[in-house]
Scaffold this motif. Structure first.
Motif, short mmCIF file in Angstrom:
data_model
loop_
_atom_site.label_atom_id
_atom_site.label_comp_id
_atom_site.label_asym_id
_atom_site.label_seq_id
_atom_site.Cartn_x
_atom_site.Cartn_y
_atom_site.Cartn_z
N ALA A 5 0.96 -1.38 0.05
CA ALA A 5 0.10 -0.04 0.01
C ALA A 5 0.94 1.18 0.20
N LEU A 6 1.87 1.20 0.93
CA LEU A 6 2.70 2.43 0.81
C LEU A 6 3.48 2.70 -0.40
N ALA A 7 3.99 1.45 -1.05
CA ALA A 7 4.60 1.58 -2.25
C ALA A 7 3.78 2.24 -3.43
N TRP A 8 2.54 1.60 -3.47
CA TRP A 8 1.71 1.99 -4.30
C TRP A 8 1.42 3.74 -4.04
N ALA A 9 1.29 4.27 -3.05
CA ALA A 9 1.05 5.53 -2.84
C ALA A 9 2.26 6.49 -3.27
N ARG A 10 3.29 5.90 -2.98
CA ARG A 10 4.70 6.59 -3.53
C ARG A 10 4.70 6.63 -5.04
N THR A 11 4.34 5.57 -5.67
CA THR A 11 4.30 5.46 -6.86
C THR A 11 3.21 6.38 -7.62
N HIS A 12 2.20 6.44 -7.06
CA HIS A 12 0.94 7.17 -7.73
C HIS A 12 0.86 8.85 -6.97
N GLY A 13 1.63 9.04 -6.15
CA GLY A 13 1.57 10.52 -5.51
C GLY A 13 0.44 10.51 -4.69
N ARG A 14 -0.07 9.41 -3.84
CA ARG A 14 -1.37 9.63 -3.12
C ARG A 14 -0.91 9.90 -1.63
#
Length: 369
Positions: A103-112
């Protein structure tokens, strides 16, 4: 004769008609029951997929566009109709995720704006949260919309548009065709003709498309919810653990959901689900123990493969368009889905890449018997 007929009066159908109407089209919306009384009314209204990092980019791209658009939509509907959909920004805490690192990696990738939060800080921010949780992540800016009020404001917005007509209690039973051209729909009240037809009938879309010998992989998935009445300041943020969530409304009502059941078109609430939902509610918010829910209901989501909706023209059936199959994310994906559909219908540059949602290659033709 209208330019377009929209079949289905849920949030997706009404927002499709509203977007087309705003673009100047003459639109007729047909709803077999009452507008907004199926999945659109029954859902929780979180303006985010429950676990956005678990979905493909196709779902994420629609969700991101809609999340950014929702506050403006709420303001516009309130200004136009005087009915407030209550887009309520509370943020959302996810508790004890098995895939927190993803989840945290996804947020970093997508700027969320998703970040890890110490559990003690969560209890300070949400004092009514139950004990026993060990980890948390938080996304600021996540809103919930009061979906029963959203559908009321959308209906009123449609009624006020002079180029949009709305007819309830009109069930579409088939399509009018001239060769490969779809020219309208059949109903018990007679035939309606138009240049184009948009099928936005949610869980019922597959049954209608079968009239043309096409298999649309959209099926009803039952979800049950319960509602509590609390003080307005009882719960400050949405919380989610073990697949169940609690959503605060501005006036203190708390929604808790939801089940996932494959039970055909049965919408009967069950005692078993009620007990399960109450247990989840009391684990998340122990102060609810002993309180009786003020309501318990069920709705039918339009389940689809990977939750990717069908948006675009049906191959071999010119003039027939789909905007359906949003599964658990109809409310959050609706604004982007409807804008994308209208962009395609009017041959404009689409807001996002349209290929992942195209019906072509995702439908199966079968003999009509």
């Amino acid at each position: 004769m209208p330019d377009m007929i929209v079949v289905g009066g849920g949030v997706v159908g009404m927002l499709t008609a509203w977007t087309l109407g705003q673009a100047g089209a003459e639109v007729l919306l047909l709803e077999k029951g009452e507008t907004g009384r199926e999945a659109s009314w029954a859902g929780g209204g979180i303006v985010s997929p429950l676990y956005p990092w678990r979905y493909s980019s196709a779902v994420a791209n629609l969700a991101h566009w809609s999340q950014d658009f929702y506050p403006r939509l709420g303001e516009r509907l309130l200004a136009d109709t005087g009915l407030d959909p209550e887009v309520h920004v509370t943020g959302l805490y996810w508790l004890d995720l098995d895939d927190q690192a993803e989840a945290l990696a996804w947020a970093r990738t997508h700027g969320r704006p998703l970040s890890e939060v110490a559990i003690g800080a969560v209890h300070e921010a949400v004092p009514v949260l139950g004990q026993g949780f060990e980890r948390a992540v938080y996304m600021s800016g996540v809103a919930n919309v009061r979906n029963p009020r959203l559908v009321k404001s959308l209906r009123e917005a449609l009624v006020r548009l002079p180029n949009v007509s709305l007819q309830e209690q009109v069930e579409v039973t088939g399509f009018l065709q001239d060769g490969e051209q779809v020219k309208g729909v059949r109903t018990a009240q007679g035939d309606f003709t138009a240049d184009s037809v948009v099928l936005a009938a949610g869980a019922w879309s597959g049954e209608l498309l079968a009239k043309l010998g096409l298999v649309l992989p959209v099926e009803p998935v039952k979800g049950q919810m319960i509602l509590y009445r609390c003080a307005p300041d009882f719960l400050s943020s949405m919380v989610l653990a073990k697949g169940r969530y609690a959503i605060p409304r501005r006036d203190g009502h708390i929604l808790v959901g939801s089940t996932l059941e494959h039970a055909g078109f049965d919408k009967t609430p069950s005692g078993e689900a009620l007990s399960s939902l109450r247990a989840s509610a009391e684990e998340l918010l122990p102060a609810l123990a002993g309180m009786e829910p003020v309501n318990h209901w069920a709705g039918l989501r339009p389940g689809s493969p990977q939750g990717i909706p069908f948006i675009g023209e049906v191959p071999g059936h010119q003039g027939l368009w789909l905007n359906t199959g949003h599964y658990r994310n109809g409310l959050v994906l609706a604004p982007a889905s409807c804008q994308l559909l209208v962009d395609l219908m009017q041959k404009r540059q689409p807001i996002i890449e349209a290929a992942p949602y195209a019906p072509e290659g995702r439908l199966v033709a079968t003999p009509i018997v």
